[in-house]
Design a protein around this motif. Sequence first.
Motif, PDB file in Angstrom:
ATOM      1  N   VAL A 164      38.722 -24.197  12.585  1.00 51.13           N
ATOM      2  CA  VAL A 164      37.863 -25.356  12.318  1.00 51.13           C
ATOM      3  C   VAL A 164      36.686 -25.378  13.293  1.00 51.13           C
ATOM      4  O   VAL A 164      35.535 -25.597  12.900  1.00 51.13           O
ATOM      5  N   ALA A 165      36.979 -25.144  14.567  1.00 53.19           N
ATOM      6  CA  ALA A 165      35.898 -25.100  15.555  1.00 53.19           C
ATOM      7  C   ALA A 165      34.940 -23.959  15.257  1.00 53.19           C
ATOM      8  O   ALA A 165      33.718 -24.088  15.440  1.00 53.19           O
ATOM      9  N   LEU A 166      35.488 -22.833  14.776  1.00 56.19           N
ATOM     10  CA  LEU A 166      34.637 -21.702  14.420  1.00 56.19           C
ATOM     11  C   LEU A 166      33.715 -22.073  13.260  1.00 56.19           C
ATOM     12  O   LEU A 166      32.515 -21.762  13.263  1.00 56.19           O
ATOM     13  N   ALA A 167      34.267 -22.754  12.244  1.00 58.06           N
ATOM     14  CA  ALA A 167      33.458 -23.179  11.097  1.00 58.06           C
ATOM     15  C   ALA A 167      32.415 -24.215  11.514  1.00 58.06           C
ATOM     16  O   ALA A 167      31.302 -24.229  10.989  1.00 58.06           O
ATOM     17  N   GLU A 168      32.771 -25.093  12.457  1.00 54.08           N
ATOM     18  CA  GLU A 168      31.806 -26.076  12.952  1.00 54.08           C
ATOM     19  C   GLU A 168      30.581 -25.384  13.545  1.00 54.08           C
ATOM     20  O   GLU A 168      29.436 -25.702  13.225  1.00 54.08           O
ATOM     21  N   GLN A 169      30.839 -24.443  14.438  1.00 54.80           N
ATOM     22  CA  GLN A 169      29.734 -23.760  15.099  1.00 54.80           C
ATOM     23  C   GLN A 169      28.903 -22.948  14.116  1.00 54.80           C
ATOM     24  O   GLN A 169      27.673 -22.900  14.204  1.00 54.80           O
ATOM     25  N   ALA A 170      29.570 -22.324  13.147  1.00 54.13           N
ATOM     26  CA  ALA A 170      28.834 -21.566  12.133  1.00 54.13           C
ATOM     27  C   ALA A 170      27.966 -22.492  11.288  1.00 54.13           C
ATOM     28  O   ALA A 170      26.807 -22.180  10.982  1.00 54.13           O
ATOM     29  N   GLY A 171      28.506 -23.639  10.891  1.00 52.13           N
ATOM     30  CA  GLY A 171      27.743 -24.569  10.067  1.00 52.13           C
ATOM     31  C   GLY A 171      26.549 -25.157  10.781  1.00 52.13           C
ATOM     32  O   GLY A 171      25.516 -25.438  10.165  1.00 52.13           O
ATOM     33  N   GLU A 172      26.646 -25.344  12.082  1.00 53.66           N
ATOM     34  CA  GLU A 172      25.558 -25.961  12.836  1.00 53.66           C
ATOM     35  C   GLU A 172      24.459 -24.975  13.211  1.00 53.66           C
ATOM     36  O   GLU A 172      23.355 -25.392  13.569  1.00 53.66           O
ATOM     37  N   THR A 173      24.730 -23.671  13.145  1.00 57.13           N
ATOM     38  CA  THR A 173      23.738 -22.673  13.567  1.00 57.13           C
ATOM     39  C   THR A 173      23.332 -21.722  12.456  1.00 57.13           C
ATOM     40  O   THR A 173      22.533 -20.815  12.696  1.00 57.13           O
ATOM     41  N   MET A 174      23.832 -21.925  11.228  1.00 57.43           N
ATOM     42  CA  MET A 174      23.626 -20.923  10.177  1.00 57.43           C
ATOM     43  C   MET A 174      22.205 -20.921   9.632  1.00 57.43           C
ATOM     44  O   MET A 174      21.687 -19.875   9.236  1.00 57.43           O
ATOM     45  N   ARG A 175      21.547 -22.071   9.567  1.00 55.89           N
ATOM     46  CA  ARG A 175      20.293 -22.181   8.815  1.00 55.89           C
ATOM     47  C   ARG A 175      19.236 -21.199   9.295  1.00 55.89           C
ATOM     48  O   ARG A 175      18.628 -20.473   8.497  1.00 55.89           O
ATOM     49  N   LYS A 176      18.993 -21.149  10.596  1.00 51.28           N
ATOM     50  CA  LYS A 176      17.906 -20.332  11.127  1.00 51.28           C
ATOM     51  C   LYS A 176      18.201 -18.840  11.068  1.00 51.28           C
ATOM     52  O   LYS A 176      17.312 -18.030  11.315  1.00 51.28           O
ATOM     53  N   THR A 177      19.448 -18.458  10.756  1.00 55.20           N
ATOM     54  CA  THR A 177      19.809 -17.045  10.713  1.00 55.20           C
ATOM     55  C   THR A 177      19.806 -16.472   9.298  1.00 55.20           C
ATOM     56  O   THR A 177      20.054 -15.284   9.125  1.00 55.20           O
ATOM     57  N   GLY A 178      19.556 -17.314   8.289  1.00 55.07           N
ATOM     58  CA  GLY A 178      19.537 -16.823   6.912  1.00 55.07           C
ATOM     59  C   GLY A 178      20.893 -16.751   6.266  1.00 55.07           C
ATOM     60  O   GLY A 178      21.072 -16.049   5.269  1.00 55.07           O
ATOM     61  N   VAL A 179      21.871 -17.471   6.804  1.00 54.72           N
ATOM     62  CA  VAL A 179      23.228 -17.486   6.263  1.00 54.72           C
ATOM     63  C   VAL A 179      23.551 -18.909   5.828  1.00 54.72           C
ATOM     64  O   VAL A 179      23.244 -19.868   6.544  1.00 54.72           O
ATOM     65  N   GLY A 180      24.158 -19.055   4.669  1.00 57.77           N
ATOM     66  CA  GLY A 180      24.553 -20.364   4.171  1.00 57.77           C
ATOM     67  C   GLY A 180      26.041 -20.411   3.871  1.00 57.77           C
ATOM     68  O   GLY A 180      26.589 -19.497   3.241  1.00 57.77           O
ATOM     69  N   LEU A 181      26.711 -21.457   4.316  1.00 64.29           N
ATOM     70  CA  LEU A 181      28.131 -21.679   4.044  1.00 64.29           C
ATOM     71  C   LEU A 181      28.267 -22.748   2.976  1.00 64.29           C
ATOM     72  O   LEU A 181      27.663 -23.821   3.083  1.00 64.29           O
ATOM     73  N   VAL A 182      29.044 -22.462   1.950  1.00 63.39           N
ATOM     74  CA  VAL A 182      29.321 -23.430   0.891  1.00 63.39           C
ATOM     75  C   VAL A 182      30.835 -23.579   0.796  1.00 63.39           C
ATOM     76  O   VAL A 182      31.543 -22.612   0.496  1.00 63.39           O
ATOM     77  N   PHE A 183      31.341 -24.780   1.078  1.00 64.43           N
ATOM     78  CA  PHE A 183      32.763 -25.056   0.996  1.00 64.43           C
ATOM     79  C   PHE A 183      33.025 -25.918  -0.235  1.00 64.43           C
ATOM     80  O   PHE A 183      32.249 -26.828  -0.553  1.00 64.43           O
ATOM     81  N   ALA A 184      34.121 -25.631  -0.918  1.00 68.53           N
ATOM     82  CA  ALA A 184      34.511 -26.377  -2.116  1.00 68.53           C
ATOM     83  C   ALA A 184      35.965 -26.792  -1.984  1.00 68.53           C
ATOM     84  O   ALA A 184      36.788 -26.034  -1.452  1.00 68.53           O
ATOM     85  N   THR A 185      36.267 -27.990  -2.458  1.00 65.32           N
ATOM     86  CA  THR A 185      37.628 -28.507  -2.355  1.00 65.32           C
ATOM     87  C   THR A 185      37.902 -29.491  -3.471  1.00 65.32           C
ATOM     88  O   THR A 185      36.975 -30.063  -4.068  1.00 65.32           O
ATOM     89  N   GLN A 186      39.205 -29.698  -3.743  1.00 66.16           N
ATOM     90  CA  GLN A 186      39.622 -30.684  -4.740  1.00 66.16           C
ATOM     91  C   GLN A 186      39.900 -32.039  -4.111  1.00 66.16           C
ATOM     92  O   GLN A 186      39.893 -33.051  -4.807  1.00 66.16           O
ATOM     93  N   LEU A 187      40.194 -32.047  -2.813  1.00 69.20           N
ATOM     94  CA  LEU A 187      40.666 -33.257  -2.154  1.00 69.20           C
ATOM     95  C   LEU A 187      39.512 -33.942  -1.424  1.00 69.20           C
ATOM     96  O   LEU A 187      38.868 -33.323  -0.575  1.00 69.20           O
ATOM     97  N   PRO A 188      39.240 -35.191  -1.718  1.00 75.68           N
ATOM     98  CA  PRO A 188      38.082 -35.878  -1.126  1.00 75.68           C
ATOM     99  C   PRO A 188      38.366 -36.521   0.222  1.00 75.68           C
ATOM    100  O   PRO A 188      37.846 -37.583   0.525  1.00 75.68           O
ATOM    101  N   GLN A 189      39.219 -35.903   1.034  1.00 76.21           N
ATOM    102  CA  GLN A 189      39.481 -36.440   2.366  1.00 76.21           C
ATOM    103  C   GLN A 189      38.900 -35.506   3.426  1.00 76.21           C
ATOM    104  O   GLN A 189      38.744 -34.308   3.199  1.00 76.21           O
ATOM    105  N   MET A 190      38.659 -36.068   4.606  1.00 81.71           N
ATOM    106  CA  MET A 190      38.105 -35.283   5.697  1.00 81.71           C
ATOM    107  C   MET A 190      39.058 -34.187   6.139  1.00 81.71           C
ATOM    108  O   MET A 190      38.633 -33.180   6.720  1.00 81.71           O
ATOM    109  N   LYS A 191      40.354 -34.342   5.868  1.00 80.33           N
ATOM    110  CA  LYS A 191      41.299 -33.297   6.251  1.00 80.33           C
ATOM    111  C   LYS A 191      41.026 -31.994   5.510  1.00 80.33           C
ATOM    112  O   LYS A 191      41.457 -30.931   5.957  1.00 80.33           O
ATOM    113  N   SER A 192      40.310 -32.060   4.382  1.00 81.93           N
ATOM    114  CA  SER A 192      39.970 -30.833   3.657  1.00 81.93           C
ATOM    115  C   SER A 192      39.017 -29.963   4.467  1.00 81.93           C
ATOM    116  O   SER A 192      38.946 -28.746   4.247  1.00 81.93           O
TER     117      SER A 192
END
Length: 645
Positions: free
Chosen positions: A411-439
């Motif tokens: 989770v911490a790894l995904a956090e850091q990737a999501g916060e720094t991805m834009r300027k590097t030309g990489v985009g993360l798209v996450f999809a889920t069925q469950l509308p809770q933050m635990k997803s």
Amino acid sequence: MSTRTAEEIRADRTAALGRALTALLAVTAYALAWIVKRSWRRLLPFYWVAAELALAWVSGPLGLSWQTVGIVALAIAATAAGWRARSRTVRAWRAAIAVVLGGYAVATVAAGGPAALAAHPTLTIAVPALLAVVLGWPWWHHLRHLTPPAPAPAPVMTAEPTAVVDPLTAHWQRRWEREVLAAKVCEGTTLIEATEPRPGVTEALVRLTPGTKPGPLFKSGPDVEVALDLNEGAIGWRSTGKRAWLRVVLVERSYIVDGVPWTGPTYAGGRFEMARFADGSPGQWILSRPRYGVLGGLVVGSTGAGKSRALGALIANALDGGVQVAVGDPQNGQSLPAWRDAVDYHPGIEKTALLVRRVHAEIMRRSELLANAGVEAFDENDPRVKALGLSPLIAIVDECQLVLIPNTPIVALAEQAGETMRKTGVGLVFATQLPQMKSLGGSVRLRDALVAGNALILRLSNRGSGTTILPDDFVGDPFALQPEIDGKTTAGMGYLRHSNRVGMLCRVPHLDETAAAAAAPRVPVRWNVPEIDPASPIVLPGHRSPATAAKTGATTGGGSAVDKLRAAFGAGRKSTTTVGEQAPATPAEWVLACLRRGPASAQALLDRPDCPVEQSQLYALLGRLKDAGRITPPAQRGGPFTIAG
């Protein structure tokens, strides 16, 4: 008693006479100037007579021959013909007058000049005057018909004039006043203008009175639909760039109720049509912006809501635009099976987790390469980026709740990737069925990083327990959508967060994923980092590995509040922050540290896995911090708290 001499008296009289003559000359000059200014157009033919006589008189003293006078007359005629005028007729008559009187001047000079004028003064002056009258008649007639009449005085208005309103605007003004405002909905607004861009769709311009805020109006769509007896999601709001003006789109005939056909990819300029709004306009997904970078996104939808169809449209458009696509499918190929051979596919939970780790490593490596090349933000058209061989990359993780487990390092790894991805030309798209933050592993930071790019929220069946995954400023009610309406499926219906139709329903095209995958071009992924060893530990940049932490005697965190604080802020093995960040010693410092990262509601703080207090203790703590002026309470119930000042 003083005496004056005769010389002094004569000098005074001479001075007085000089002043009188000067004043007389000034008045005469002013009068002549006024006469010329007021009458030069009408007396223009006679001015030519005066010029002809003056030319004949001065020809003798100057010794001018009739040939020289003829050349001067031709130059004058050419000037009269070329001089700017209101019409060609004016130029023609002006040239004709100059030619005739110029010829008469030549004849006068050839006959003797001043001697001829002195011998027959009356005849010599009468002839050109007669010619001026004859030639001036068409000129005066022309002036009389071209002179515009004096404007009539404006009538005195005894009351304000009544504006002319077209029937469509008048119709919606009456409905807005009698049905919407009368129901205490959208108070403080006035409908000014209405247009019909397509049948069954009305776009109205709304004026806001001082003190009316646009935010509550954006969320009043369901109330307007009830007041006007419209379908769900038939209201959409548009900003105009001015706080006092908004545009509201009213849909009486939905263009998506029978589905939206797939007509192929529409990728152009880093964006494409992800869905179609109820009014028939396109809803765009922004994949990249010039000199800004690549954006990620979040897709949420229950089973059968059209989530896989939306991801298929995303993949098809990205491949058509030459974007590299990597897909992580924790369900071993059951989520997006049609795209297995078209993209860089990673089936299973373990391989999907390794994909997230590799994407993080790719982002860090690209950041280093771009920084060394002097690139501030990724732009695929930048020569420096092309020289590095970098192109846009999109990593899609379906059913992300199976990988982003709370209290795990991924989770911490995904956090850091999501916060720094834009300027590097990489985009993360996450999809889920469950509308809770635990997803998303309970990470508000990751949620905010994703929805800062794009967010497509499809039909949701259950809010569940805990904090909802929907952003705080989301407008729409995906929980109110039913699987079927009047026997027609609602698959693919939902809301686009970043759009020019706030609160309006949209629908993903009905995509045949197998056919779309077969027709899509193959874009191989060029990684700048090797594959991740499954046995290697997860270590964030600037953090210590577990082995190093064990050697230094770092605590692993226990069950107490202090242990949770240390584990959450860098003192234990659950560290998700940079080295050197001090662990909060009290729950109050924990709350302030969380709010410094970004605004968060009380429920969001309570749902964090490292929350050191219970619900009642947290609300009491927030109240004390608010009374102390250290935090600012939310504008509405359930909203986010922020750091004061």
